[in-house]
Write a protein that holds these residues in place. Structure first.
Motif, short mmCIF file in Angstrom:
data_model
loop_
_atom_site.label_atom_id
_atom_site.label_comp_id
_atom_site.label_asym_id
_atom_site.label_seq_id
_atom_site.Cartn_x
_atom_site.Cartn_y
_atom_site.Cartn_z
N UNK A 113 5.82 0.42 -29.14
CA UNK A 113 6.38 1.02 -30.82
C UNK A 113 6.79 2.54 -29.97
N UNK A 114 7.47 2.62 -31.52
CA UNK A 114 7.89 4.25 -31.39
C UNK A 114 7.21 5.00 -32.17
N UNK A 115 7.18 6.28 -31.78
CA UNK A 115 6.71 7.25 -32.47
C UNK A 115 7.64 8.47 -32.67
N UNK A 116 7.34 9.07 -33.76
CA UNK A 116 7.49 10.43 -34.18
C UNK A 116 6.42 10.87 -34.69
N UNK A 117 7.41 12.41 -33.89
CA UNK A 117 5.97 14.01 -34.35
C UNK A 117 7.29 14.54 -34.54
N UNK A 118 6.66 15.94 -34.40
CA UNK A 118 7.47 17.10 -35.08
C UNK A 118 6.90 18.34 -33.79
#
Length: 258
Positions: A205-210
């Motif tokens: 899984x590829x996660x994107x956050x800030x």
């Protein structure tokens, strides 16, 4: 007599061994983490560099510390990517559908100059822009010439960006989970668990956050626990290699993007 008993015993053991089902090898589960919108606040962004693993730093070209932070991230051994503004994003680097290819190229060149040490790019916003087949096809060909990869942030279900990358064999990957659409620690924790469950189900899984305080607080607390949960945290290049340019089930069918 003893020999006969020994033979019978060996036969029984062999039969039991055949009857016992083979144990399934546990599927490995991998996670990749990208933090977007970097370059705006150095003290805050440095917390990203301190995260305990191979976080990918996505730096916006129109931020006050873009160049400086790219250098810091590179020195820290982190992968740097250009967080490229795309419509509906605004600003001097932003791509818009009505712009000619010459202007898109000019803005892309300028953005790369602002963010050194880049290995690839992902889109900042871009729901309108990533739905443009012509511009996305041009971008993927351009990135291939530059030897850079592409990450489709999938800010819209109408994106064709990853599909265009796949057509020409450009190294790429697509985002699976946004961590912090809702900026509460409880919601971010839930999204992290969603990513972990997805990785266990489909292998990765590829996660994107800030770099929000709530996001960083959850990541600082939870990322060190990944290994004990059977998760291996890998960098974005390893993830691209692992997936081999194939679409996940949520993004396509039989490895091909919809």
């Amino acid at each position: 007599m003893r020999l006969r008993l020994l033979i019978v015993l060996l036969c029984c053991l062999a039969g039991a061994a055949q009857a016992e089902p083979a144990k399934a090898t546990p599927q490995k589960a991998y996670l990749t983490l990208i933090i977007d919108d970097l370059g705006q606040n150095l003290p805050r962004d440095r917390r990203v560099l301190a995260l305990p693993g191979p976080v990918t730093t996505a730096i916006m070209p129109d931020t006050p510390h873009a160049t400086e932070f790219a250098r810091e991230a590179h020195r820290a051994g982190k992968i740097v990517i250009l967080h490229m503004p795309m419509d509906p994003a605004t600003g001097p680097f932003a791509w818009h559908p009505e712009l000619p290819i010459e202007e898109l190229e000019k803005r892309l060149d300028a953005a790369f100059k602002m963010v050194p040490y880049t290995s690839g790019i992902n889109n900042h916003m871009g729901s309108r822009m990533t739905a443009q087949p012509g511009a996305m096809a041009w971008l993927m060909a351009n990135l291939q010439q530059r030897h850079k990869f592409f990450v489709d942030s999938r800010t819209s279900a109408q994106t064709v960006a990853a599909a265009e990358a796949q057509k020409i064999g450009l190294a790429h990957v697509s985002r699976d989970v946004f961590l912090d659409d809702e900026r509460t620690e409880a919601a971010i924790f839930t999204q992290l668990q969603t990513a972990i469950s997805l990785a266990k189900k489909q292998g990765s899984a590829v996660m994107i956050g800030h770099p929000y305080p709530q996001t960083l607080a959850v990541l600082e607390r939870e990322l060190p626990k990944l290994k004990s949960q059977g998760i291996e945290w890998i960098d974005i290049k390893q993830m691209i290699s692992l997936r081999g340019n194939r679409a996940m089930a949520a993004h396509g069918k039989d490895g091909i993007y919809r």
